[in-house]
Design a protein around this motif. Structure first.
Motif, short mmCIF file in Angstrom:
data_model
loop_
_atom_site.label_atom_id
_atom_site.label_comp_id
_atom_site.label_asym_id
_atom_site.label_seq_id
_atom_site.Cartn_x
_atom_site.Cartn_y
_atom_site.Cartn_z
N ASP A 82 1.01 -1.21 0.06
CA ASP A 82 0.10 0.01 -0.07
C ASP A 82 1.02 1.10 0.08
O ASP A 82 0.56 2.06 -0.89
N LEU A 83 1.82 1.23 0.98
CA LEU A 83 2.54 2.64 1.27
C LEU A 83 3.32 2.79 -0.08
O LEU A 83 3.34 3.89 -0.59
N THR A 123 0.97 3.66 -3.04
CA THR A 123 0.76 5.06 -2.93
C THR A 123 1.87 6.15 -3.16
O THR A 123 1.52 7.15 -3.91
N VAL A 124 2.88 5.75 -2.71
CA VAL A 124 4.16 7.01 -3.01
C VAL A 124 4.33 7.02 -4.39
O VAL A 124 4.48 8.09 -5.34
N GLN A 169 3.57 12.66 -3.06
CA GLN A 169 4.37 11.71 -2.20
C GLN A 169 5.77 11.43 -2.75
O GLN A 169 6.67 11.46 -1.82
N LEU A 212 9.07 9.08 5.58
CA LEU A 212 8.56 8.17 4.65
C LEU A 212 9.45 7.08 4.18
O LEU A 212 8.82 5.98 4.08
N ARG A 260 9.47 4.64 6.94
CA ARG A 260 8.23 3.91 7.13
C ARG A 260 8.06 2.89 6.06
O ARG A 260 7.92 1.81 6.13
N ILE A 261 8.80 3.18 5.10
CA ILE A 261 8.71 2.28 3.92
C ILE A 261 9.56 1.20 3.98
O ILE A 261 9.34 -0.16 3.95
N GLN A 281 8.28 -1.19 6.63
CA GLN A 281 7.14 -2.07 6.42
C GLN A 281 7.94 -3.25 5.36
O GLN A 281 7.33 -4.46 5.32
N PHE A 341 4.11 5.04 12.68
CA PHE A 341 3.43 4.58 11.35
C PHE A 341 2.19 5.55 11.32
O PHE A 341 1.74 5.80 10.08
N SER A 342 1.45 5.35 12.27
CA SER A 342 0.09 6.22 12.27
C SER A 342 0.14 7.62 12.21
O SER A 342 -0.81 8.30 11.93
N ASP A 364 2.82 13.25 8.55
CA ASP A 364 4.12 13.49 8.00
C ASP A 364 4.99 14.35 9.31
O ASP A 364 4.26 14.91 10.08
#
Lengths: 155, 255
Positions: free
Chosen positions: A4-5, A8-9, A15, B168, B171-172, B175, B244-245, B248
């Protein structure tokens, strides 16, 4: 969910811009530069192209988003092969970090001096022309080109 | 005798000397006549000599008056000379100050000219833009250290590991790492339960999704997945999950 992330990016231009902006600002961190050098990122031509592509952040429309302007100075330096090779050396990166922090503190001292002594002041701005660290002096020049209020000119 | 007194080329001292010499001669003549009236060297009688003596005495008195006047004048002259010396000294001091002021002013004028040239060359921005950007830079202490910064303070002029992990990119990478761990977990479970071979090319499939979409080629993303955890090894999983939640980072609230 897992993609998803990432998806999305990749789909959203804003993004992707955010991703570029984040990455270009992390270049101000000498430890991170050392990390990238030691994992041979700087030997990848695609990565070098990406660094060249990131130079667009120096333009007028994009520079206003950059919170750590020293990153742009390091980005310029990263265009040079010799600097990229030197970054693999951890002591060199520690030296850069030390100089960064010293210059950071020196500007704070000069700011306090100017604020406490508004009448007597040198006519030179806080360009630190008399310091010996080339990387930080150019950084301050670039920040002064953008904003003059941080130099605390009491005119 | 008048030619002595009225001669402007003779000094007063010389005039006095000549008068005294004449008076001395006349005195001797008078005394010699009185002493020996039959033997005289001049044709003048005593009365004439005495008259001459009295005349010269009058002239002498006048000359002495003149001497007193001249002494007064000399005193005035000396006073004036002293004043002139004082003025000279003051003038020299002022000249030194003037030269110093000239130097200071010339350097100030030169620097002002340089500044004006810079201003003419510079690209103009509205002052509000500049002030807003300056406020942004100052608020995150990216160029000037905070006033209360001490050794051991974690703040730095660049984004630190915590900032990077919150962004970002962090977080990527978190994940993707989680996904890899899950796949490893499912792989080990399936190996235990069914002993089938799991396709281990899943990471490459993930990397293939990061194809470049612009003319500049982006780095292969699977290499970046571990940067946050590699170098900054003291991971706090709880803070990462809570971040994560979050939205930015506050750095990017202008976008």
């Amino acid at each position: 969910m897992t993609d998803d992330l990432i998806q999305t990016v990749m789909r959203d231009p804003s993004q992707r811009f955010l991703l570029d902006l984040e990455f270009v600002q992390t270049l101000a961190n000498p430890q991170y530069l050392n990390f990238l050098a030691q994992r041979n990122y700087f030997k990848n031509p695609a990565f070098i192209n990406y660094l060249k592509y990131l130079l667009y952040f120096k333009e007028e429309n994009y520079i206003k988003y950059v919170r750590y302007p020293q990153a742009l100075y390091f980005l310029d330096l990263l265009q040079r092969e010799q600097f990229r090779q030197e970054l693999a050396n951890a002591s060199y990166c520690r030296y850069i970090e030390d100089q960064q922090v010293h210059a950071w503190q020196r500007l704070q001292r000069r700011k306090n001096q100017l604020l406490t002594n508004p009448t007597g002041s040198s006519t030179s701005t806080a360009n630190n022309n008399n310091n010996n660290e080339t990387e930080t002096s150019n950084t301050q020049n670039s920040t002064n080109a953008i904003s003059t209020s941080t130099t605390a000119n009491n005119r | 005798m008048t030619e002595i007194v009225e001669n402007p080329n003779l000094s007063t001292r010389r005039k006095l000397d000549l008068l005294l010499q004449e008076m001395d001669t006349i005195c001797r003549e008078i005394i010699s006549q009185l002493y020996n009236p039959s033997f005289t060297t001049s044709n003048l009688n005593a009365q004439t000599l005495i008259d001459m003596f009295i005349e010269r005495q009058n002239y002498l008195t006048q000359q002495i008056q003149i001497v007193r006047q001249q002494q007064e004048l000399e005193r005035q002259l000396q006073i004036k000379r002293d004043e002139i010396l004082k003025c000279d000294r003051a003038l020299r001091c002022l000249q030194t100050y003037l030269l110093q002021a000239v130097q200071v002013l010339s350097s100030a004028v030169y620097q002002a000219r340089e500044k004006l040239a810079n201003i003419r060359r510079a690209k103009t921005f509205p002052s509000e833009t500049i002030i807003r950007y300056a406020h942004q830079l100052a608020s995150c202490y990216s160029t000037v250290a905070p006033d209360n910064w001490q050794q051991g303070d974690l703040r730095r002029p660049y984004p630190t590991n915590i900032d990077m992990r919150r962004g970002l990119l962090g977080r990527i990478s978190e994940q993707i790492l989680q996904r890899q761990q899950q796949q490893q977990f499912t792989t080990s479970n399936s190996m235990v339960t069914s002993a089938t071979v799991v396709d281990s090319s899943a990471p490459q499939n993930i990397s293939s999704s990061y194809t470049p979409v612009t003319t500049a080629v982006r780095p292969v993303k699977h290499d970046t997945t571990s940067f946050a955890l590699d170098i900054f090894s003291s991971t706090n999983e709880d803070t990462n999950h809570s971040n994560f939640s979050s939205s930015d980072t506050d750095s990017y609230d202008d976008l």
